[in-house]
Design a protein around this motif. Sequence first.
Motif, PDB file in Angstrom:
ATOM      1  N   MET A 131       0.817  -1.232  -0.101  1.00 15.81           N
ATOM      2  CA  MET A 131       0.000   0.019   0.015  1.00 15.81           C
ATOM      3  C   MET A 131       0.789   1.190   0.004  1.00 15.81           C
ATOM      4  SD  MET A 131      -1.250   2.271   2.899  1.00 15.81           S
ATOM      5  CE  MET A 131      -1.885   1.291   4.126  1.00 15.81           C
ATOM      6  N   ARG A 132       0.714   2.072  -0.824  1.00 20.99           N
ATOM      7  CA  ARG A 132       1.403   3.266  -1.116  1.00 20.99           C
ATOM      8  C   ARG A 132       0.611   4.373  -0.300  1.00 20.99           C
ATOM      9  NH1 ARG A 132       5.132   2.840  -4.710  1.00 20.99           N
ATOM     10  NH2 ARG A 132       5.443   5.270  -5.019  1.00 20.99           N
ATOM     11  N   LYS A 133       1.531   5.278   0.396  1.00 22.57           N
ATOM     12  CA  LYS A 133       0.933   6.546   1.097  1.00 22.57           C
ATOM     13  C   LYS A 133       1.453   7.772   0.288  1.00 22.57           C
ATOM     14  CE  LYS A 133      -0.246   5.571   5.696  1.00 22.57           C
ATOM     15  NZ  LYS A 133      -0.037   5.698   7.206  1.00 22.57           N
ATOM     16  N   CYS A 134       0.339   8.613   0.091  1.00 27.48           N
ATOM     17  CA  CYS A 134       0.522  10.024  -0.519  1.00 27.48           C
ATOM     18  C   CYS A 134       1.679  10.681   0.338  1.00 27.48           C
ATOM     19  CB  CYS A 134      -0.664  10.683  -0.629  1.00 27.48           C
ATOM     20  SG  CYS A 134      -0.417  12.372  -1.461  1.00 27.48           S
ATOM     21  N   ILE A 135       2.963  11.030  -0.680  1.00 25.46           N
ATOM     22  CA  ILE A 135       3.902  11.930   0.095  1.00 25.46           C
ATOM     23  C   ILE A 135       3.473  13.442   0.417  1.00 25.46           C
ATOM     24  CG2 ILE A 135       5.716  10.634  -1.027  1.00 25.46           C
ATOM     25  CD1 ILE A 135       6.040  12.730  -3.001  1.00 25.46           C
ATOM     26  N   ARG A 136       2.349  13.643  -0.019  1.00 21.73           N
ATOM     27  CA  ARG A 136       1.755  15.069   0.136  1.00 21.73           C
ATOM     28  C   ARG A 136       0.799  15.190   1.413  1.00 21.73           C
ATOM     29  NH1 ARG A 136       1.679  19.587  -3.414  1.00 21.73           N
ATOM     30  NH2 ARG A 136       2.377  18.896  -5.542  1.00 21.73           N
ATOM     31  N   CYS A 137      -0.066  14.190   1.301  1.00 18.21           N
ATOM     32  CA  CYS A 137      -1.032  14.283   2.188  1.00 18.21           C
ATOM     33  C   CYS A 137      -1.324  13.139   3.583  1.00 18.21           C
ATOM     34  CB  CYS A 137      -2.369  14.799   1.825  1.00 18.21           C
ATOM     35  SG  CYS A 137      -3.270  13.318   0.937  1.00 18.21           S
ATOM     36  N   GLY A 138      -0.608  11.979   3.106  1.00 18.48           N
ATOM     37  CA  GLY A 138      -0.512  10.972   3.673  1.00 18.48           C
ATOM     38  C   GLY A 138      -1.798   9.770   3.521  1.00 18.48           C
ATOM     39  N   ALA A 139      -2.540  10.128   2.479  1.00 14.25           N
ATOM     40  CA  ALA A 139      -3.715   9.342   2.375  1.00 14.25           C
ATOM     41  C   ALA A 139      -3.287   8.095   1.770  1.00 14.25           C
ATOM     42  CB  ALA A 139      -4.692   9.979   1.696  1.00 14.25           C
ATOM     43  N   GLU A 140      -4.232   6.874   1.727  1.00 15.52           N
ATOM     44  CA  GLU A 140      -4.069   5.842   0.840  1.00 15.52           C
ATOM     45  C   GLU A 140      -4.033   6.147  -0.424  1.00 15.52           C
ATOM     46  OE1 GLU A 140      -5.447   1.189   0.996  1.00 15.52           O
ATOM     47  OE2 GLU A 140      -5.270   2.603   3.076  1.00 15.52           O
ATOM     48  N   MET A 141      -3.268   5.599  -1.328  1.00 11.90           N
ATOM     49  CA  MET A 141      -3.290   5.947  -2.821  1.00 11.90           C
ATOM     50  C   MET A 141      -3.838   4.600  -3.408  1.00 11.90           C
ATOM     51  SD  MET A 141       0.386   7.866  -3.604  1.00 11.90           S
ATOM     52  CE  MET A 141       0.011   8.964  -4.864  1.00 11.90           C
ATOM     53  N   GLU A 142      -4.572   5.188  -4.505  1.00 15.53           N
ATOM     54  CA  GLU A 142      -5.198   4.153  -5.377  1.00 15.53           C
ATOM     55  C   GLU A 142      -4.091   3.637  -6.609  1.00 15.53           C
ATOM     56  OE1 GLU A 142      -8.373   2.838  -5.855  1.00 15.53           O
ATOM     57  OE2 GLU A 142      -9.308   4.187  -4.147  1.00 15.53           O
ATOM     58  N   GLU A 143      -3.608   2.211  -6.340  1.00 15.84           N
ATOM     59  CA  GLU A 143      -2.460   2.055  -7.183  1.00 15.84           C
ATOM     60  C   GLU A 143      -2.991   1.221  -8.478  1.00 15.84           C
ATOM     61  OE1 GLU A 143      -0.847  -0.770  -4.122  1.00 15.84           O
ATOM     62  OE2 GLU A 143       0.621   0.744  -4.061  1.00 15.84           O
TER      63      GLU A 143
ATOM     64  N   THR B 280      17.928  -0.267 -26.528  1.00 15.83           N
ATOM     65  CA  THR B 280      18.453  -1.831 -26.383  1.00 15.83           C
ATOM     66  C   THR B 280      18.544  -2.134 -24.893  1.00 15.83           C
ATOM     67  OG1 THR B 280      20.745  -1.379 -26.708  1.00 15.83           O
ATOM     68  CG2 THR B 280      19.453  -2.107 -28.699  1.00 15.83           C
ATOM     69  N   GLY B 281      18.558  -1.145 -24.092  1.00 15.87           N
ATOM     70  CA  GLY B 281      18.736  -1.508 -22.771  1.00 15.87           C
ATOM     71  C   GLY B 281      17.411  -2.089 -22.078  1.00 15.87           C
ATOM     72  N   LYS B 282      17.596  -2.439 -20.762  1.00 18.13           N
ATOM     73  CA  LYS B 282      16.550  -3.311 -20.198  1.00 18.13           C
ATOM     74  C   LYS B 282      15.295  -2.174 -19.892  1.00 18.13           C
ATOM     75  CE  LYS B 282      18.909  -6.687 -17.093  1.00 18.13           C
ATOM     76  NZ  LYS B 282      19.095  -7.062 -15.813  1.00 18.13           N
ATOM     77  N   ALA B 283      14.134  -2.879 -20.087  1.00 11.47           N
ATOM     78  CA  ALA B 283      13.066  -2.187 -20.118  1.00 11.47           C
ATOM     79  C   ALA B 283      12.215  -2.336 -18.839  1.00 11.47           C
ATOM     80  CB  ALA B 283      12.224  -2.505 -21.171  1.00 11.47           C
ATOM     81  N   VAL B 284      11.705  -1.347 -18.221  1.00 10.78           N
ATOM     82  CA  VAL B 284      10.782  -1.579 -17.339  1.00 10.78           C
ATOM     83  C   VAL B 284       9.589  -0.605 -17.641  1.00 10.78           C
ATOM     84  CG1 VAL B 284      12.333  -1.837 -15.375  1.00 10.78           C
ATOM     85  CG2 VAL B 284      11.811   0.372 -15.771  1.00 10.78           C
ATOM     86  N   TYR B 285       8.222  -1.198 -17.042  1.00 13.74           N
ATOM     87  CA  TYR B 285       6.980  -0.571 -17.229  1.00 13.74           C
ATOM     88  C   TYR B 285       6.488   0.017 -16.011  1.00 13.74           C
ATOM     89  CZ  TYR B 285       7.511  -3.148 -21.521  1.00 13.74           C
ATOM     90  OH  TYR B 285       8.139  -3.387 -22.775  1.00 13.74           O
ATOM     91  N   PRO B 286       6.597   1.425 -15.850  1.00 11.58           N
ATOM     92  CA  PRO B 286       6.271   1.951 -14.468  1.00 11.58           C
ATOM     93  C   PRO B 286       4.681   1.834 -14.528  1.00 11.58           C
ATOM     94  CG  PRO B 286       7.099   3.648 -16.120  1.00 11.58           C
ATOM     95  CD  PRO B 286       7.305   2.345 -16.713  1.00 11.58           C
ATOM     96  N   LYS B 287       4.046   1.914 -13.183  1.00 10.42           N
ATOM     97  CA  LYS B 287       2.611   2.240 -13.017  1.00 10.42           C
ATOM     98  C   LYS B 287       2.536   3.490 -12.288  1.00 10.42           C
ATOM     99  CE  LYS B 287       1.277  -2.600 -12.945  1.00 10.42           C
ATOM    100  NZ  LYS B 287       0.786  -3.488 -12.227  1.00 10.42           N
ATOM    101  N   ALA B 288       1.229   3.770 -12.096  1.00 13.03           N
ATOM    102  CA  ALA B 288       1.156   5.072 -11.435  1.00 13.03           C
ATOM    103  C   ALA B 288       0.082   4.614 -10.374  1.00 13.03           C
ATOM    104  CB  ALA B 288       0.622   6.303 -12.357  1.00 13.03           C
ATOM    105  N   ALA B 289       0.110   5.467  -9.185  1.00 18.01           N
ATOM    106  CA  ALA B 289      -0.643   5.605  -7.939  1.00 18.01           C
ATOM    107  C   ALA B 289      -1.351   6.907  -8.042  1.00 18.01           C
ATOM    108  CB  ALA B 289      -0.054   5.198  -6.863  1.00 18.01           C
ATOM    109  N   VAL B 290      -2.732   7.230  -7.704  1.00 18.64           N
ATOM    110  CA  VAL B 290      -3.176   8.371  -7.522  1.00 18.64           C
ATOM    111  C   VAL B 290      -3.823   8.517  -6.246  1.00 18.64           C
ATOM    112  CG1 VAL B 290      -4.911  10.036  -8.600  1.00 18.64           C
ATOM    113  CG2 VAL B 290      -3.690   8.413 -10.016  1.00 18.64           C
TER     114      VAL B 290
END
Length: 62
Positions: free
Chosen positions: A1-13, A31-41
Amino acid sequence: MRKCIRCGAEMEEDFKFTGGYGNVIRKKGLTGKAVYPKAAVCPQCGEISIYVDEEQLQKLID
Ligand SMILES: [Zn+2]
């Protein structure tokens, strides 16, 4: 579970980036290693956090 760095609320991941090449980041160019980032709101203040999930992190270690 990620917490918002601004307000501390639980984020939707698990939001996924969509559209063309916008959804992959690579180390050392094309040609380098690829990673696929996700976002939490944060539903409280709207902060967006970009992260890499555990499966993707594992790929970076291998
Ligand atoms: Zn927040």
